[in-house]
Write an enzyme that holds these catalytic residues in place. Structure first.
Site, short mmCIF file in Angstrom:
data_model
loop_
_atom_site.label_atom_id
_atom_site.label_comp_id
_atom_site.label_asym_id
_atom_site.label_seq_id
_atom_site.Cartn_x
_atom_site.Cartn_y
_atom_site.Cartn_z
N CYS A 118 0.85 -1.04 -0.06
CA CYS A 118 -0.19 0.15 -0.14
C CYS A 118 1.00 1.14 0.27
O CYS A 118 1.66 1.42 -0.94
CB CYS A 118 -1.07 -0.10 0.92
SG CYS A 118 -2.43 1.03 0.92
N HIS A 215 -3.65 -4.98 0.73
CA HIS A 215 -3.26 -5.33 2.12
C HIS A 215 -3.15 -6.91 2.29
O HIS A 215 -4.17 -7.45 2.90
CB HIS A 215 -3.97 -4.60 3.09
CG HIS A 215 -3.78 -3.39 3.36
ND1 HIS A 215 -2.70 -2.74 4.19
CD2 HIS A 215 -4.39 -2.10 2.84
CE1 HIS A 215 -2.86 -1.53 4.09
NE2 HIS A 215 -3.77 -1.05 3.03
N GLU A 217 -1.39 -8.56 4.30
CA GLU A 217 -1.45 -9.11 5.58
C GLU A 217 -2.61 -9.50 6.24
O GLU A 217 -2.89 -10.06 7.33
CB GLU A 217 -0.51 -8.05 6.50
CG GLU A 217 -1.34 -6.87 6.82
CD GLU A 217 -1.33 -5.76 5.87
OE1 GLU A 217 -1.11 -6.00 4.61
OE2 GLU A 217 -1.77 -4.43 6.24
#
Ligand code: MN
Length: 239
Positions: A118, A215, A217
């Protein structure tokens, strides 16, 4: 030796009842967990306290890790790519920008791998000579600031066949989206390897560098293709 993966911190600006935690340095826990699950050892680098700290920290820390993750975070200060701030610009942190720009240059010069997420993709692009859209209004025609929970995929990206990103997540991937800035002009040496349907750049790659606008994660726990982004970095850090 397990590879050491550095993660740059952001400044926690929320109020805390504990005075010692005002402006504390923080990094997203799911990134730390992904690095550990992928066989790396995470270490978090704090934001410098002043511009004078930047070169000292980069010189001292640079040789002491094997790979770098640049997480999401605040907007990139547009003065780093030659623009004045537009009204839609959000919170910026010029000390974090200066540190990450210097760190990216040093890490690439040393031939170590970077994985960027990002804002991390955006600051790395700036560090290598590219520019950003300060705000996607008037540029994007699909929703890039999702209202859905952050771990829900909401839009698709198309990846260039034979690119590194396509080898990891496939030529089409369903991803989350929490950004109002994006890459405008890619830096020299970086290729656009994923885009959303409206043309917004969702991945860049180059020698030693891979960055995505989404994202992973918050997706790797349920999507093995997204976990492969972290195992790929750890594998590259082992060489
Ligand atoms: Mn997006």
């Amino acid at each position: 030796m397990l590879p050491i993966i550095a993660i740059t911190a952001d400044t926690l600006i929320d109020h805390s009842p504990m005075i010692n935690q005002h402006n504390a340095d923080m990094a997203p826990s799911p990134i730390k967990e992904a690095v550990l699950a992928a066989g790396g050892v995470p270490i978090i680098f704090p934001v410098p306290s002043s511009l004078e700290d930047v070169d000292v920290m980069v010189a001292a820390l640079g040789p002491r890790f094997d790979g770098l993750i640049l997480p999401g975070g605040p907007d990139v200060d547009p003065t780093t790519y030659g623009q004045e701030p537009q009204p839609q610009l959000g919170r910026t942190n010029y000390l974090k920008d200066a540190f990450e720009i210097a760190l990216v240059k040093a890490v690439l010069k040393a031939g170590k791998p970077i994985f960027a997420i990002c804002r991390g993709l955006q600051i790395a692009n700036v560090a290598m000579g590219g520019t950003l859209y300060q705000d996607l209004q008037g540029v994007a025609t699909i929703k890039h600031i999702q209202a859905a929970p952050g771990n829900f995929p909401t839009h698709h990206v198309k990846c260039v066949p034979a690119s590194r990103i396509a080898s990891l997540v496939g030529t089409s991937s369903f991803v989350n989206s929490r950004h109002h800035q994006a890459v405008a002009q890619p830096a020299p040496g970086l290729s656009v390897t994923a885009q959303a349907q409206d043309g917004v750049i969702e991945a860049l790659e180059g020698e030693h560098f891979l960055g995505v606008q989404w994202h992973p994660e918050n997706l790797w726990q349920q999507d093995p293709t997204q976990f492969s982004l972290f195992t790929d970095l750890v594998a590259r850090a082992q060489h």
